[in-house]
Write an enzyme that holds these catalytic residues in place. Structure first.
Site, PDB file in Angstrom:
ATOM      1  N   GLY A 112     108.559  66.023 -23.671  1.00 25.72           N
ATOM      2  CA  GLY A 112     108.430  64.571 -23.835  1.00 25.72           C
ATOM      3  C   GLY A 112     107.737  63.884 -22.675  1.00 25.72           C
ATOM      4  O   GLY A 112     107.911  62.690 -22.451  1.00 25.72           O
ATOM      5  N   GLY A 114     104.323  63.788 -22.000  1.00 27.78           N
ATOM      6  CA  GLY A 114     102.919  63.412 -22.187  1.00 27.78           C
ATOM      7  C   GLY A 114     101.963  64.579 -22.118  1.00 27.78           C
ATOM      8  O   GLY A 114     100.747  64.387 -22.137  1.00 27.78           O
ATOM      9  N   GLY A 116     102.116  67.161 -24.330  1.00 35.01           N
ATOM     10  CA  GLY A 116     101.961  67.778 -25.656  1.00 35.01           C
ATOM     11  C   GLY A 116     102.896  68.947 -25.920  1.00 35.01           C
ATOM     12  O   GLY A 116     102.548  69.877 -26.640  1.00 35.01           O
ATOM     13  N   SER A 117     104.123  68.880 -25.348  1.00 37.07           N
ATOM     14  CA  SER A 117     105.065  69.991 -25.555  1.00 37.07           C
ATOM     15  C   SER A 117     105.424  70.146 -27.032  1.00 37.07           C
ATOM     16  O   SER A 117     105.448  71.269 -27.551  1.00 37.07           O
ATOM     17  CB  SER A 117     106.341  69.768 -24.737  1.00 37.07           C
ATOM     18  OG  SER A 117     106.914  68.525 -25.073  1.00 37.07           O
ATOM     19  N   SER A 118     105.681  69.041 -27.716  1.00 33.83           N
ATOM     20  CA  SER A 118     106.134  69.167 -29.105  1.00 33.83           C
ATOM     21  C   SER A 118     105.022  69.721 -29.985  1.00 33.83           C
ATOM     22  O   SER A 118     105.266  70.571 -30.858  1.00 33.83           O
ATOM     23  CB  SER A 118     106.625  67.819 -29.644  1.00 33.83           C
ATOM     24  OG  SER A 118     105.635  66.834 -29.465  1.00 33.83           O
ATOM     25  N   ASP A 162      97.126  65.467 -30.772  1.00 33.51           N
ATOM     26  CA  ASP A 162      97.866  66.470 -29.983  1.00 33.51           C
ATOM     27  C   ASP A 162      97.834  67.829 -30.666  1.00 33.51           C
ATOM     28  O   ASP A 162      97.622  68.863 -30.018  1.00 33.51           O
ATOM     29  CB  ASP A 162      99.340  66.054 -29.834  1.00 33.51           C
ATOM     30  CG  ASP A 162      99.529  64.856 -28.934  1.00 33.51           C
ATOM     31  OD1 ASP A 162      98.593  64.062 -28.779  1.00 33.51           O
ATOM     32  OD2 ASP A 162     100.641  64.712 -28.387  1.00 33.51           O
TER      33      ASP A 162
HETATM   34  C1  MEV Z   1     101.305  61.046 -27.862  1.00 32.12           C
HETATM   35  O1  MEV Z   1     101.072  62.270 -27.153  1.00 32.12           O
HETATM   36  C2  MEV Z   1      99.998  60.385 -28.201  1.00 32.12           C
HETATM   37  C3  MEV Z   1     100.098  59.109 -29.030  1.00 32.12           C
HETATM   38  O2  MEV Z   1      98.771  58.624 -29.202  1.00 32.12           O
HETATM   39  C4  MEV Z   1     100.744  59.339 -30.373  1.00 32.12           C
HETATM   40  C5  MEV Z   1      99.875  60.180 -31.292  1.00 32.12           C
HETATM   41  O3  MEV Z   1      98.667  60.220 -31.151  1.00 32.12           O
HETATM   42  O4  MEV Z   1     100.456  60.783 -32.218  1.00 32.12           O
HETATM   43  C6  MEV Z   1     100.893  58.035 -28.294  1.00 32.12           C
END
Ligand code: MEV
Length: 327
Positions: A112, A114, A116-118, A162
């Site tokens: 979580g 930023g 891109g772990s998920s 992502d």
């Molecule tokens: C999240 O890593 C990136 C966002 O732009 C959401 C998305 O693109 O799905 C905030």
């Protein structure tokens, strides 16, 4: 038993705006989630180590209660949601139901934050589980299925950025359903991590509300799209200084949209003061990581001494997307 891996990513430009059809340029980095899958009679059993940089372990059969881990319920629910949906996608690809899985996850990507772990976990799980069921999917098919996983878990608030980036590797450009890989020079990424995490669903919903309430917030989202288009030209020209300037601008607009935080801003300013060409938050924001461009060690050192920064590290662009490690 099959093990697959997929990389995390940083956003050079365009997070949040990409949800509303503007382009974005995420870049895969050499930090991977590795998922090992073994079919079993029924239920999903998940063992997860190192989903945060501190590490934790989950023993969970997918049905009963909550796993005993030291992270917030929201993060655990989201993490388990990605895995359950990824398994459903693999079962759908193989045309089977009611197959159980023993799943082990090892990740070098904080949860979580930023990076891109998920998406990486979803991509690697789909690849490994589909292979375990005898189906070999292409990276593009995996990207599409992983997007549907994120879309479901994030209540429809997800772009393809992502998941496409993690499946394909390298630098990519995503605008709505138009997803393509692009050429990028070797960029000197430095990452600062505050040890925290943001709630992607809530942050995306917050931007949506602002965009509906204020015309100038909608203009801000469009202006991020303009930055991305300029950034693409700078990438073609190998103009790293211009990329840095545009990253700074992009961070300012994300801040205006309310998705930065005190620690993210502190890390961005520490990087700039240390001479980074540019710095911005990456991903949904709210906490987690910033990405800066600096060829020298100065930014990493400055971040290491910045209160609120828990880890600073250099990240290389990873040209490989999803790959099978062991089959
Ligand atoms: C999240 O890593 C990136 C966002 O732009 C959401 C998305 O693109 O799905 C905030």
């Amino acid at each position: 038993m099959v093990t697959s891996s997929a990389p995390g990513k940083v956003y050079l430009f365009g997070e949040h705006a990409v949800v509303y059809g503007e382009p974005a340029v995420p870049c895969a980095i050499e930090r991977r989630a590795r998922v090992t899958v073994e079919a079993q009679d029924n239920g999903i059993r998940v063992h997860a180590g190192d989903l945060t940089l501190d590490g934790f372990t989950v023993e969970y059969d997918g049905t009963s209660g909550r796993p005993d881990v030291d992270v917030s319920d929201d993060l655990v629910d989201a993490g388990m949601g990605y895995i359950n949906e990824a398994v459903a996608q693999a079962q759908d690809a193989a045309g089977v139901e009611d197959v159980g899985f023993d799943i082990s996850i090892e990740s070098e990507i904080p949860l979580g934050a930023g990076l891109g772990s998920s998406a990486a976990v979803a991509v690697a799980t789909i690849d490994a589980a589909a292979r375990e069921l005898g189906v070999e999917l292409t990276p593009v098919e995996i990207a599409d299925r992983a997007y549907h996983v994120e879309h479901t878990v994030q209540d429809g608030e997800a772009s393809r950025a992502d998941t496409f980036c993690s499946a394909m590797g390298g630098a990519v450009r995503v605008e709505g359903d138009d997803c393509r890989t692009i050429d990028a020079p070797d960029l000197p990424f430095v990452i600062g991590y505050d040890g925290g995490a943001g709630d992607t669903g809530a942050l995306v919903a917050g931007v949506r509300r602002l965009r509906e309430d204020y015309g100038f917030a909608a203009d801000t989202v469009s202006a991020i799209g303009d930055i991305v288009r300029r950034g693409e030209e700078a990438l073609v020209d190998d103009d790293i200084e211009e990329l840095g300037r545009l990253m700074n601008f992009n961070h300012g607009l994300l801040e205006a949209l309310g998705v930065s935080s005190r620690s993210l801003d502190a890390m961005v300013w520490a990087a700039r003061d240390a001479g980074a060409l540019g710095a911005k938050l990456t991903g949904a924001g709210g906490g987690g990581c910033i990405v800066a461009l600096d060829e020298t060690p100065e930014t990493t050192t400055a971040l290491e001494y910045t209160p609120g920064c828990e880890q600073a590290f250099r990240a290389e662009l990873d040209s490989q997307g999803v790959r099978v490690e062991e089959q």
